[in-house]
Design a protein around this motif. Sequence first.
Motif, mmCIF file in Angstrom:
data_model
loop_
_atom_site.group_PDB
_atom_site.id
_atom_site.type_symbol
_atom_site.label_atom_id
_atom_site.label_comp_id
_atom_site.label_asym_id
_atom_site.label_seq_id
_atom_site.Cartn_x
_atom_site.Cartn_y
_atom_site.Cartn_z
ATOM 1 N N ARG A 105 0.832 -1.201 0.000
ATOM 2 C CA ARG A 105 0.000 0.000 0.000
ATOM 3 C C ARG A 105 0.873 1.260 0.000
ATOM 4 N N GLN A 108 2.231 1.732 -3.552
ATOM 5 C CA GLN A 108 1.164 2.229 -4.418
ATOM 6 C C GLN A 108 0.918 3.719 -4.173
ATOM 7 N N THR A 109 0.927 4.113 -2.910
ATOM 8 C CA THR A 109 0.666 5.509 -2.568
ATOM 9 C C THR A 109 1.773 6.417 -3.075
ATOM 10 N N ASP A 153 -5.374 -4.183 -4.169
ATOM 11 C CA ASP A 153 -5.471 -2.735 -4.146
ATOM 12 C C ASP A 153 -6.719 -2.351 -3.370
ATOM 13 N N MET A 154 -7.099 -1.088 -3.452
ATOM 14 C CA MET A 154 -8.189 -0.554 -2.643
ATOM 15 C C MET A 154 -9.522 -1.249 -2.885
ATOM 16 N N THR A 520 -13.092 5.685 0.115
ATOM 17 C CA THR A 520 -12.482 5.177 -1.110
ATOM 18 C C THR A 520 -13.404 5.359 -2.305
ATOM 19 N N LEU A 561 -7.317 9.596 -7.368
ATOM 20 C CA LEU A 561 -6.558 8.472 -6.841
ATOM 21 C C LEU A 561 -6.062 8.727 -5.422
ATOM 22 N N GLN A 565 -6.918 6.365 -2.433
ATOM 23 C CA GLN A 565 -5.817 5.531 -1.965
ATOM 24 C C GLN A 565 -5.444 5.795 -0.510
ATOM 25 N N TYR A 568 -7.286 3.889 2.024
ATOM 26 C CA TYR A 568 -6.874 2.480 1.953
ATOM 27 C C TYR A 568 -5.544 2.286 2.679
#
Length: 641
Positions: A105, A108-109, A153-154, A520, A561, A565, A568
């Motif tokens: 996570r 991804q962020t 993912d989320m 989200t 996003l 995100q 999440y």
Amino acid sequence: MEHNVSLSSRDTLVGFHLPYLVQHAQPTDYNVALKNAAEGYERARQMAAFLFDIVDYESSIPQQFSPQEKKEKYTWDHSDDFPPHLSIIPSVDRVNPFRIFSPLRLVQTLRIISSLWNADNSKLAPGPEQNTMKKLTEWNQERHKEQGWVLKDMFNDPNIGLRNDWYTDAVFSQQFFTGTNPTTITLASDVWIKDFADEAISQGKHGVVTLLTSAPPRSFYVQDFSDLRAKMDTMPEDVLYSCSDGAWRYGCAAVALFYLPPTGKLHPLAIIIDYKGSMAASVTLFNKRVDPADNSVDQANDWPWRYAKTCVLSADWALHEMIIHLNNTHLVEEAVIVAMQRTIPASHIIFQLLEPHWVVTLSLNAMGRHVLVPEVIAPIAGFSASQILRLIRNSFTNFDWKALYVPNDLESRGFPLDQLNDEKFHNYAYARDIKDMWMTLRKFVSSVLGHKYADDEAVAADPHIQDWCDQMRSQSGAGMWKFPQSISTVDDLIDIVTMCIHIAAPQHTAVNYLQQYYQTFVPNKPSALFSPLPTSLSHLESYTESDLMAALPLKAKRQWLLMAQIPYLLSRQVQQDGNIVTYAAKASKNKDPIIAAAGKGLSADLKKLANVFLENSKRLDDQNTAYNVLAPEHLANAIVI
């Protein structure tokens, strides 16, 4: 073409090789792809480097410092626009980010923050074809149905957009009882009731006038964001806005009026979309559905009202993210930590009670100040960066400790403790849960401090307690002038210690871990509006679906996003070794027999609370979403994320 790139540990945090980015870039011009990827990679690398610089060391060996050494290690920083905070994190307190966040996570962020995510083609953001609410809702639901993704993912976790009724008055209202911010709904003052009644008369809303004048006392509540401008030192008539990445964003200071009948089903009656100092200067819209049982109104296509509710939830996003969550838990608890490290020895009973609730807070907050606020909050909020910092600092300085003790807070907001189990409040599960958790934690603290301090005189004679108060209030310290000036009774000491545990454990848990579910799905709670607000009632009443869609970040993919995100990232499930149940079990094995006995009592009480909270959730009218965030096994013992 093969590329062999050796990545350092810092580069690994970014999570990908530069050649991979170029290979998967969308521009047809290879040089453009290379340039864009390189710039984004460098930005991500710099942020990753900062994270490691600030938290790259962990010590498993407890260290003892003299009082003077602690004062030298734990120094206040007053040099920036954030509230007073720790200047440099001592190595013993630094925690690696991989221990704080899910590595996946976090990677991804960082990719989204650094603009390396190809938003136009990502499965995680809708495209131009999702140009209606129905299509947007279906798009969200389809993402959750897809199976076999290589990386989670989320969309692996549920969100409110999976409900076909997510936009209704009932779901909108319930969020202020059991959503991400269930802490600020308050009894409407006589002034608010009169102002809304006068406006209803002016607009010819006779049904609302009748209800306002005939309902039993204490039947009306408000979500009141009208003071946002004042807290940011902004004039009432000023337009709230910001712009970055070419995306214009608008904020609002909404006010929502609710009716809470004896049956307990909260219902929205009226909304000021952006309060500008008076009702006359603001736009107020009344709900066509005065009676919640009225099915004659098509809620799905009542676009002016849906827009108004979006304004309320956007204002609530700002209040929640910047004050209720960031300031009132993270930053306030850091002040407690620094002040206590500077004034109270590690052997002191208060220090022993509170230290287990600190864990990773200092490292986490440093990342918040250097990454979350400037790189995430500021780019998606409807306020300028300077306004955001003024809002945070104002809230910190004026944090009212005693007023926010749970019993005091609930009573002052119109939720009497002795009536919380009445039918009228059965949907307010947060209030019932948090009240019982406060009483349970206070009993635990009392069973320790009541034995350690023989009487009030013993508390008043403890010089460390007064030093702590002075450090919290002093302008050279935390500067929190509403912290108790002195603590001279056993009860006062029990309350303030309970409050410190409450902030770090149940309160942070309540306002953090539901973000994934409610935020989200961006249309439910956008961080800002992406088109100017209507300036007249007639303009608002003419709104159609396209106007509401224009207020969402459908053309600002990076902002979309980030909005989706970050919840999440921050909602990673509490691990068993970090919950309040494990804390109680460890306390029960403490070498100090008083703490051990109190720990055993806490363990027994938490088992009882688990059943109580389950029953509270079962009493909710809306059984589509259980309220179990404060269940002991889910309740984090500290601000760990």
